[in-house]
Every structure is written in C-alpha cells, then in structure tokens.
Design an enzyme around this catalytic site. Structure first.
Site, short mmCIF file in Angstrom:
data_model
loop_
_atom_site.label_atom_id
_atom_site.label_comp_id
_atom_site.label_asym_id
_atom_site.label_seq_id
_atom_site.Cartn_x
_atom_site.Cartn_y
_atom_site.Cartn_z
N SER A 138 -12.15 -8.23 -1.23
CA SER A 138 -12.30 -8.99 -2.64
C SER A 138 -11.19 -10.06 -2.35
CB SER A 138 -11.99 -8.29 -3.83
OG SER A 138 -11.21 -8.78 -5.02
N TYR A 151 -5.27 -1.55 -6.20
CA TYR A 151 -6.85 -1.84 -6.48
C TYR A 151 -6.30 -3.75 -5.33
CZ TYR A 151 -11.23 -4.50 -5.84
OH TYR A 151 -12.08 -5.04 -5.84
#
Length: 254
Positions: A138, A151
């Site tokens: 990400s 996350y």
C-alpha cells in the site's frame, strides 16, 4: 513480467483489486485461480468468468494455506505466478487501547498470510522456467495513516519483507514485484463516491501496464508523490499528511 501464458494464483480474488487483477489476467488468456474464504463469492466470480478456477482459502489460517498450496501444486503443475493480494483494513487508534483480536487478525492476514503463502509455494515456483511473486502492499507503507496504524505497519513490514525476498531470490527464476496502491474505490473500507478514491478500472489498467515492465515497484502516477516520501523529512511529511486526513476524514459506512 510477461502478461500471457501464465498460471496465476491470486489471494483475495473475490472483490476489489484482487478481482480486478484476476479478470484482467483472465482476459489475456492466462489460467487464473482465485482464493478466498467465502465459497459463494468464489462461485460468483468464476461464473462471471468461465474458465477461471477457485480455491477456498483463509489466508489468516496456516492450516488453510497448507491445504490450498498442496492442491495448487497437485492440480496446477504449471503454476508460476503468485499474487499476494488478500488484506483487511480495520480502523484503530494508537493513542488508545488496541483491540487484541483485531490487531492479531490484521497482522495474520496482511503480513503473516503473504509470508506463509509464499513459503508454501516458493519451492514449486523455483522449479518453473520463469515465475513471479507479486506482493500487494500500500502507499500507506511509506506514509502511514494514523487512523489505521496497524494496517499501515503491516504494509510497511510487507514492503520490507519484499525487499529481502527479492534479494534472496536474485539468482533464481523467480522475480518479485510490489504494487503499492493509493486509495482505490473498493470495499476494503467501503465503496463510495469520494473523489479522492482512484477508480478501480483506472487503477487496474495502470497497474497492468506497470506489471508488464521490469519495474520492481509498480506505483500509479496518482500515488507517486506519496511513494517518494523518504529520508529525514519523512516525519514532517507524515504529520502533515495525517493532519490533512484528520481534517478531511474518510467516511465510515455508505
């Protein structure tokens, strides 16, 4: 990566980026197998894409990974591409108590899942004349968002792991690529109309173009500025980014 004549396994292939990549590779004539926890969703995707196959997989469960990998090796001996895509993105607050179950689930899914999945298949991949591992991290691996701290940390860890993995596989037939998506309009959090979210079809198109090259990292143009954050100024950059997000939060729920 060569985009044709592959046998590809994609984790988390029932929705969002995973399904988008699965369908893009399927349209190019590759043999695509998707993995996911929910059989109904697996069936829905394979019905919509005749010729695509599916395997039930809980990426957070080592036993499920062991079963799925054994079946993949047995049923698809030409398997040469693994796309570690499955992930979850729960909200958390690092300034308060962290829910233990949520934290462990995030780490097991986003970090240990890809590590275990690759470990189960890497010996098989090394036997192929050409093979690829693609890890979906990400852009938050480089610029963490404070509202999803665990996350972001798992994605940073997976990026670090990818660097080591690429080095260790340097003298084999297995190449390692990383894709680092920005905010894409999927149901990872929720699917909505926020203009800051990149349309899924545009993301898939640009990512496929990047995967077709020898780039070690595939970062779409929209995310390039965030990826370029590195060095001693990263703390200022991260703080400014999070202040902006705090003032302009991602809506929760449709």
């Amino acid at each position: 990566m060569q985009l044709t004549n592959n046998t590809i396994f994609i984790t988390g292939g029932t929705s969002g980026i995973g399904r988008g990549l699965a369908e893009a590779f399927h349209k190019l004539g590759n043999k695509v197998i998707i993995g996911g926890r929910r059989k109904a969703l697996l069936d829905e995707v394979t019905r919509a894409n005749p010729g695509m196959d599916a395997i039930e997989l809980d990426i957070a469960d080592p036993a499920s990974i062991e079963r799925a990998s054994a079946r993949l090796i047995a049923d698809y001996p030409t398997l040469n591409v693994l796309i570690n895509n499955a992930g979850i993105m729960p909200f958390d607050d690092p300034s308060a108590d962290i829910d233990e179950a949520t934290a462990l689930s995030t780490i097991n899914t986003n970090l240990l899942g890809p590590i275990r999945m690759t470990s189960a298949l890497v010996a098989h991949l090394k036997k192929q004349p050409r093979a690829h591992i693609v890890n979906n991290t990400s852009i938050l691996a480089y610029v963490p968002i404070a509202t999803n701290a665990v996350y972001s940390a798992t994605k940073a860890a997976l990026h670090s792991y990818t660097l080591s993995q690429r080095f260790m596989l340097r003298d084999t037939s297995v190449k390692v690529q990383e894709i680092a998506p920005p905010w894409v309009n999927t149901d990872l959090i929720y699917k909505g109309t926020d203009p800051r979210a990149m349309p899924l079809d545009a993301f898939i198109e640009q990512t496929m173009q990047g995967l077709a090259t020898d780039k070690e990292e595939v970062v779409v143009e929209l995310a390039a500025g965030l990826r370029n954050n590195a060095g001693p100024n990263e703390h200022k950059f991260v703080n400014e980014f999070n202040q902006f997000m705090a003032e302009n939060p991602i809506p929760v729920g449709a």
